[in-house]
Design a protein around this motif. Structure first.
Motif, PDB file in Angstrom:
ATOM      1  N   LYS A   1       0.795  -1.230   0.000  1.00 33.84           N
ATOM      2  CA  LYS A   1       0.000   0.000   0.000  1.00 33.84           C
ATOM      3  C   LYS A   1       0.824   1.276   0.000  1.00 33.84           C
ATOM      4  CE  LYS A   1      -4.007  -2.257   2.061  1.00 33.84           C
ATOM      5  NZ  LYS A   1      -5.017  -2.267   3.155  1.00 33.84           N
ATOM      6  N   SER A   2       2.132   1.157  -0.097  1.00 32.67           N
ATOM      7  CA  SER A   2       2.974   2.344  -0.226  1.00 32.67           C
ATOM      8  C   SER A   2       4.279   1.945  -0.877  1.00 32.67           C
ATOM      9  CB  SER A   2       3.254   2.970   1.146  1.00 32.67           C
ATOM     10  OG  SER A   2       4.111   2.131   1.909  1.00 32.67           O
ATOM     11  N   ALA A   3       4.950   2.928  -1.444  1.00 33.20           N
ATOM     12  CA  ALA A   3       6.256   2.669  -2.054  1.00 33.20           C
ATOM     13  C   ALA A   3       7.240   2.198  -0.995  1.00 33.20           C
ATOM     14  CB  ALA A   3       6.762   3.933  -2.743  1.00 33.20           C
ATOM     15  N   ARG A   4       7.112   2.750   0.194  1.00 31.54           N
ATOM     16  CA  ARG A   4       8.021   2.341   1.273  1.00 31.54           C
ATOM     17  C   ARG A   4       7.836   0.866   1.614  1.00 31.54           C
ATOM     18  NH1 ARG A   4       8.489   5.826   6.746  1.00 31.54           N
ATOM     19  NH2 ARG A   4       9.543   7.159   5.208  1.00 31.54           N
ATOM     20  N   GLU A   5       6.575   0.416   1.682  1.00 32.70           N
ATOM     21  CA  GLU A   5       6.318  -0.987   1.996  1.00 32.70           C
ATOM     22  C   GLU A   5       6.872  -1.893   0.893  1.00 32.70           C
ATOM     23  OE1 GLU A   5       2.629  -4.054   3.049  1.00 32.70           O
ATOM     24  OE2 GLU A   5       2.199  -2.095   2.151  1.00 32.70           O
ATOM     25  N   THR A   6       6.635  -1.541  -0.358  1.00 32.53           N
ATOM     26  CA  THR A   6       7.113  -2.360  -1.472  1.00 32.53           C
ATOM     27  C   THR A   6       8.625  -2.503  -1.435  1.00 32.53           C
ATOM     28  OG1 THR A   6       5.247  -1.598  -2.805  1.00 32.53           O
ATOM     29  CG2 THR A   6       7.100  -2.608  -3.974  1.00 32.53           C
ATOM     30  N   GLU A   7       9.298  -1.390  -1.307  1.00 28.07           N
ATOM     31  CA  GLU A   7      10.759  -1.424  -1.270  1.00 28.07           C
ATOM     32  C   GLU A   7      11.263  -2.165  -0.041  1.00 28.07           C
ATOM     33  OE1 GLU A   7      14.497   1.729  -1.111  1.00 28.07           O
ATOM     34  OE2 GLU A   7      12.519   2.429  -1.772  1.00 28.07           O
ATOM     35  N   GLY A   8      10.531  -2.019   1.065  1.00 23.27           N
ATOM     36  CA  GLY A   8      10.930  -2.681   2.296  1.00 23.27           C
ATOM     37  C   GLY A   8      10.900  -4.198   2.216  1.00 23.27           C
ATOM     38  N   ILE A   9      10.036  -4.738   1.374  1.00 27.97           N
ATOM     39  CA  ILE A   9       9.994  -6.189   1.198  1.00 27.97           C
ATOM     40  C   ILE A   9      11.325  -6.679   0.639  1.00 27.97           C
ATOM     41  CG2 ILE A   9       8.861  -8.081  -0.007  1.00 27.97           C
ATOM     42  CD1 ILE A   9       7.173  -6.736   2.193  1.00 27.97           C
TER      43      ILE A   9
ATOM     44  N   LEU B   1      15.766 -13.615  -3.856  1.00 26.64           N
ATOM     45  CA  LEU B   1      14.619 -12.901  -4.426  1.00 26.64           C
ATOM     46  C   LEU B   1      15.091 -12.171  -5.679  1.00 26.64           C
ATOM     47  CD1 LEU B   1      11.612 -11.831  -3.935  1.00 26.64           C
ATOM     48  CD2 LEU B   1      12.733  -9.765  -3.081  1.00 26.64           C
ATOM     49  N   ASP B   2      14.280 -12.210  -6.735  1.00 23.70           N
ATOM     50  CA  ASP B   2      14.616 -11.483  -7.957  1.00 23.70           C
ATOM     51  C   ASP B   2      13.544 -10.525  -8.408  1.00 23.70           C
ATOM     52  OD1 ASP B   2      17.071 -11.873  -9.911  1.00 23.70           O
ATOM     53  OD2 ASP B   2      16.937 -13.648  -8.649  1.00 23.70           O
ATOM     54  N   GLY B   3      12.306 -10.685  -7.928  1.00 23.27           N
ATOM     55  CA  GLY B   3      11.250  -9.818  -8.405  1.00 23.27           C
ATOM     56  C   GLY B   3      10.304  -9.391  -7.307  1.00 23.27           C
ATOM     57  N   ILE B   4       9.890  -8.127  -7.357  1.00 22.54           N
ATOM     58  CA  ILE B   4       8.866  -7.591  -6.468  1.00 22.54           C
ATOM     59  C   ILE B   4       7.751  -7.033  -7.347  1.00 22.54           C
ATOM     60  CG2 ILE B   4       9.944  -5.296  -6.296  1.00 22.54           C
ATOM     61  CD1 ILE B   4       8.161  -7.151  -3.428  1.00 22.54           C
ATOM     62  N   ILE B   5       6.505  -7.260  -6.937  1.00 21.45           N
ATOM     63  CA  ILE B   5       5.362  -6.877  -7.762  1.00 21.45           C
ATOM     64  C   ILE B   5       4.505  -5.858  -7.025  1.00 21.45           C
ATOM     65  CG2 ILE B   5       3.319  -7.690  -9.001  1.00 21.45           C
ATOM     66  CD1 ILE B   5       4.656 -10.453  -9.119  1.00 21.45           C
ATOM     67  N   GLN B   6       4.194  -4.771  -7.711  1.00 19.63           N
ATOM     68  CA  GLN B   6       3.270  -3.770  -7.176  1.00 19.63           C
ATOM     69  C   GLN B   6       1.900  -3.987  -7.802  1.00 19.63           C
ATOM     70  OE1 GLN B   6       3.561  -1.406  -4.671  1.00 19.63           O
ATOM     71  NE2 GLN B   6       1.347  -1.500  -5.039  1.00 19.63           N
ATOM     72  N   ASP B   7       0.946  -4.382  -6.960  1.00 16.70           N
ATOM     73  CA  ASP B   7      -0.415  -4.585  -7.438  1.00 16.70           C
ATOM     74  C   ASP B   7      -1.128  -3.240  -7.512  1.00 16.70           C
ATOM     75  OD1 ASP B   7      -2.679  -5.929  -8.290  1.00 16.70           O
ATOM     76  OD2 ASP B   7      -2.631  -7.420  -6.699  1.00 16.70           O
ATOM     77  N   TRP B   8      -2.403  -3.256  -7.720  1.00 19.27           N
ATOM     78  CA  TRP B   8      -3.237  -2.118  -8.102  1.00 19.27           C
ATOM     79  C   TRP B   8      -3.270  -0.949  -7.104  1.00 19.27           C
ATOM     80  CZ3 TRP B   8      -8.759  -4.700  -7.695  1.00 19.27           C
ATOM     81  CH2 TRP B   8      -8.927  -5.216  -6.409  1.00 19.27           C
ATOM     82  N   GLN B   9      -3.929   0.117  -7.501  1.00 21.52           N
ATOM     83  CA  GLN B   9      -4.272   1.304  -6.714  1.00 21.52           C
ATOM     84  C   GLN B   9      -3.083   2.186  -6.342  1.00 21.52           C
ATOM     85  OE1 GLN B   9      -6.931   0.072  -3.529  1.00 21.52           O
ATOM     86  NE2 GLN B   9      -8.675  -0.002  -4.926  1.00 21.52           N
ATOM     87  N   TYR B  10      -1.948   1.969  -6.965  1.00 15.20           N
ATOM     88  CA  TYR B  10      -0.855   2.934  -6.820  1.00 15.20           C
ATOM     89  C   TYR B  10      -1.224   4.239  -7.513  1.00 15.20           C
ATOM     90  CZ  TYR B  10       0.100   1.179 -11.530  1.00 15.20           C
ATOM     91  OH  TYR B  10      -0.024   0.810 -12.844  1.00 15.20           O
ATOM     92  N   TRP B  11      -2.300   4.210  -8.315  1.00 14.24           N
ATOM     93  CA  TRP B  11      -2.761   5.403  -9.019  1.00 14.24           C
ATOM     94  C   TRP B  11      -3.723   6.239  -8.201  1.00 14.24           C
ATOM     95  CZ3 TRP B  11      -3.597   0.472 -11.444  1.00 14.24           C
ATOM     96  CH2 TRP B  11      -4.774  -0.169 -11.037  1.00 14.24           C
ATOM     97  N   GLY B  12      -4.217   5.677  -7.068  1.00 18.68           N
ATOM     98  CA  GLY B  12      -5.124   6.437  -6.210  1.00 18.68           C
ATOM     99  C   GLY B  12      -6.558   5.969  -6.336  1.00 18.68           C
ATOM    100  N   SER B  13      -7.472   6.870  -6.598  1.00 19.44           N
ATOM    101  CA  SER B  13      -8.911   6.620  -6.614  1.00 19.44           C
ATOM    102  C   SER B  13      -9.315   5.649  -7.719  1.00 19.44           C
ATOM    103  CB  SER B  13      -9.650   7.952  -6.818  1.00 19.44           C
ATOM    104  OG  SER B  13     -10.954   7.765  -7.279  1.00 19.44           O
ATOM    105  N   ASN B  14     -10.445   4.954  -7.496  1.00 22.59           N
ATOM    106  CA  ASN B  14     -11.001   4.113  -8.568  1.00 22.59           C
ATOM    107  C   ASN B  14     -11.407   4.937  -9.783  1.00 22.59           C
ATOM    108  OD1 ASN B  14     -10.619   1.836  -7.072  1.00 22.59           O
ATOM    109  ND2 ASN B  14     -12.782   1.396  -6.715  1.00 22.59           N
ATOM    110  N   TYR B  15     -11.702   6.214  -9.586  1.00 23.44           N
ATOM    111  CA  TYR B  15     -12.028   7.063 -10.732  1.00 23.44           C
ATOM    112  C   TYR B  15     -10.788   7.336 -11.587  1.00 23.44           C
ATOM    113  CZ  TYR B  15     -16.369   7.776  -8.167  1.00 23.44           C
ATOM    114  OH  TYR B  15     -17.552   7.573  -7.504  1.00 23.44           O
TER     115      TYR B  15
END
Length: 774
Positions: free
Chosen positions: A218-226, A237-251
């Motif tokens: 849910k944040s760039a910090r969390e993703t990088e922290g993994i 580990l070779d890959g980290i994946i960022q799933d949805w909603q990094y863009w913000g609102s569903n709109y």
């Protein structure tokens, strides 16, 4: 006019039936294109007809390999050059777009796609084939007799097999259009399908390492922290994946940029991930929210589709969807070349940030409550109904081709996608099996689903390790599943199966899946997970060499046992074992041994509800040190070695094995030359200058080690090396051949440590020149 010229003239004329409008066109001596009525405008077939010499005698048309015979009702029979009947038509109906065939009584047929019913053999099946979250369809079928069919139609299609015959019936079409292929074997049919629709490009070497993901960081910090935590624990580990909603609102759905406040430093996050020697994949979709630039541009050009799709509500934090606030998200017309260009224009933002790979979600796409008007809606080249099943092919192809145009040779395309259609193997994509539930039943179904997918010609398959929805195991509070012995056992066994998938990826909802969530080093569950990851990295020279055989020789990673042992009828319907490449027999444990197996029923929609669907026995404990046993079948005609103990078994029998939580049953065929790498924290940490070579005596054997730069297309220009190994069993001599080829940065000199099952070993120096070792 000589005979060869006559054959070419016949091919150009396209042969027409003397009874009905049936056109028979030889693409190659072993591939025949059949049309009745108007053919389908192809999106799949890229091959052009060859100059095939054909002869016509009475009611038969023959190449050097295949004969097509027609009766007075226009029905076709396909035969080998020696007259063996392969397949017969029974009837057809052009108006109904239906073709019925007659199979032999005991004939097994395979393929069509990722059916989630636990079966491989399609006899007795009745299935409406329309792309969805959990099941995907490729319209490619093959027989144990060595023939294959590709049904060229993109609308939803009904497949039926019963006492009336085997039939394809499509919802839209102006005629019957199919390709008959004779390959002589499962591999042969796969090769024919790839000849028709395209070969399989190489993925980057790092994609074969371990991937970590969840729904969602849910944040760039969390993703990088993994990535930081894996490096701290020294777990590869070779890959980290960022799933949805990094863009913000569903709109702003799928805006393809870091617009959420929690991802304000998203571009820097990607660079930081690279500095930690990992790679970054990000979620993108086939749909756009109404406030995105993509939506506005596509809307103005009439390139959005009207049906409801995910997410249905603009309120992202409330479930079920609040329909008073519709999201307005719409799927784009991926069939339109201009729409695909617009898609890439905006995706370039993420590409320019340094994104390494694309997670193309909902490429089915999600299509909720479709109406007749939705199906009748015009898209580029037809209607939504007429092209519906080819949507994943169109959207994936669009990204692949435009990235190749952007950087034609310097960076390999790697796409992970939820859906696929025939021919998609040619466009740099690996399909995963959708939002599968976390259950033993679903784990068991993934094995035949993946093998069935492979048999359609696309070798690139993976699943969410542990299953996507694990809420049933959260019996001790939210996200408690990783400490629940029931889920721990399921997760470990799923990971041990995934070892043998082309992509090795942990992902899911309801609870995190990182290794430390399951315990700590020194504890059995943690250690079993780590052991599986480390084994994957040791197998990389073997796996990457398979990848080259997939690209250059039409091989597959995951092979049903009948691919190599078709003469052993007992393997025709085995769905819990398979070959990993041509040398390793994977026999994962697919049932609970330490805990109570639960019946958990969830699908892609009910899983999101997170209702009370709890596994029982939440107070269970498990003695992970207690040995267990399992029974596996070994195909006849081969001597097999247990990978872990080196115990030898003759094939053609059931064997009972002692098992443990940290070992996946796997066997190695006699004659195998297995190359193993040292354990690393990431691909490229160490060169392959010290490899272990395990020799399994009992038969002659060969293996070719393939190497290249790892992440560009220079191999297409011949920049790679191969080293061929040969084991002469009678004389007990290993010959390591001259290194062939070269590429920048290649390993010039190395050590090979040769190890035999009895424990004896020998280390030799190799400088690229042939050596023979008695």
């Amino acid at each position: 006019m000589d005979k060869r010229h006559l054959g070419w003239m016949l091919l150009l004329a396209t042969l027409t039936s003397w009874a009905q409008e049936v056109k028979i066109e030889f693409f190659t001596p072993t591939i025949v294109h059949i049309t009745k009525g108007e053919p389908t405008k192809t999106m799949v077939v890229t091959a052009k007809p060859e100059a095939v010499v054909v002869t016509r005698k009475g009611n038969s048309i023959s190449s050097s390999q295949l004969t097509v015979r027609q009766d007075t009702q226009g029905r076709l029979t396909f035969l080998t050059a020696k007259g063996k009947v392969l397949l017969r038509e029974k009837s057809h109906d052009i108006a109904q777009v239906r073709q019925t065939f007659i199979l032999d009584k005991e004939e097994a047929v395979y393929g069509l796609g990722t059916f989630q019913n636990g079966k491989m053999n399609r006899r007795g099946e009745h299935k409406r084939m329309e792309q969805s979250n959990l099941e995907d369809f490729q319209n490619v079928l093959q027989s144990i007799k060595g023939w294959g069919l590709y049904w060229e139609n993109y609308s939803p299609t009904q497949f039926d097999d019963d006492e009336n015959g085997m039939s394809f019936t499509s919802e839209v079409g102006k005629g019957i259009d199919y390709y008959f292929m004779y390959g002589g074997s499962a591999d042969g049919v796969i090769a024919q399908m790839r000849h028709l629709s395209g070969d399989v490009p190489m993925f980057p070497l790092w994609t074969y390492g371990f991937w970590q993901s969840k729904e969602r960081y849910k944040s760039a910090r969390e993703t990088e922290g993994i990535v930081d935590k894996y490096r701290e624990l020294q777990v590869p580990l070779d890959g980290i994946i960022q799933d949805w909603q990094y863009w913000g609102s569903n709109y702003l759905w799928n805006a393809m940029d870091f617009l959420s406040e929690d991802f304000a430093n998203g571009p820097q996050m990607i660079q930081n991930v690279h500095q930690k020697h990992a790679h970054f994949m990000i979620s993108i979709w086939a749909s756009f929210g109404p406030q995105t630039r993509q939506y506005r541009e596509l809307y103005e050009k009439g390139m959005l589709l009207p049906f409801q799709t995910w997410p249905q509500s603009g309120i992202s934090h409330i479930w079920p969807p609040v329909m008073d606030y519709p999201s307005g998200v719409k799927v784009y017309d991926a069939f339109h070349p201009e729409a695909r260009t617009i898609y890439w224009k905006y995706l370039k933002t993420l590409f320019n940030y340094g994104t390494d790979a694309w997670w193309m979600d909902s490429t089915d796409p999600d299509c909720f409550y479709p109406t007749e008007s939705d199906y009748a809606h015009p898209v580029y080249g037809g209607t939504w109904r007429s092209l519906r099943n080819a949507f994943p092919l169109a959207t994936v192809k669009g990204v692949y081709e435009r990235q190749r145009q952007e950087q034609s040779v310097s960076k390999r395309v790697f796409i992970m996608t939820r859906s696929a259609f025939a021919g998609q193997q040619h466009y740099g994509s690996n399909m995963w099996s959708g939002d599968v539930a976390s259950s033993w039943d679903m784990l068991r179904k993934q094995v035949p689903a993946g093998l069935s997918f492979t048999l359609t010609g696309n070798p690139n398959f993976n699943t969410d390790i542990g299953g996507f929805f694990c809420n049933a195991y959260n019996t001790n509070g939210p996200a408690s599943a990783p400490r629940n012995p029931q889920f721990q056992e399921l997760y470990i066994r799923w990971m041990q199966y995934a070892l043998f998938c082309p992509v090795f990826r942990s992902h899911g909802a309801d609870a995190p899946r990182e290794i430390w969530q399951f315990g700590k080093k020194g504890e059995p569950v943690y250690d079993a997970i780590e052991k599986a990851i480390r084994l994957r990295y040791r197998l990389l020279p073997y796996l990457y060499s398979i990848a080259w055989q997939v690209t250059s020789n039409n091989d597959s990673y995951m092979r049903p046992l009948f691919s190599d042992y078709a003469n052993d009828k007992r393997v025709w319907n085995i769905t819990d074992e398979f070959m990993f490449g041509r040398h390793i027999l994977a026999a994962p444990i697919l049932e609970a041994q330490y805990t109570q197996e639960q019946i958990i029923k969830e699908d892609a929609m009910t899983g999101w509800d997170r209702k009370e669907n709890k596994a029982t026995g939440e107070n269970q404990t498990a003695d992970w040190t207690n040995p267990k046993s399992t029974t596996k079948y070994l195909p006849k005609g081969t001597l097999w070695y247990d990978f872990w103990t080196n115990k030898k078994y003759q094939g053609g029998q059931q064997v009972t094995l002692q098992t443990s939580i940290d070992r996946v049953p796997m066997f190695v065929a006699a004659g195998t030359i297995l190359l193993l790498a040292p354990v690393v924290q990431y691909v490229g940490e160490k060169p392959w200058n010290q490899l272990e070579i395990r020799i399994y005596p009992g038969a002659d054997g060969n293996f070719t080690l393939y190497e290249d730069e790892g992440d560009n297309y220079h191999y297409e220009q011949g920049l790679y090396t191969t080293i061929t190994f040969h084991w002469d069993n009678n004389h007990r001599v290993l010959t390591i051949g001259d290194r062939q080829g070269s590429y920048p940065g290649m390993t010039e000199k190395r050590q090979f440590t040769i190890v035999f099952p009895d424990g004896t070993s020998k280390t030799v120096e190799y400088d690229g020149h042939r050596i023979a070792l008695p």
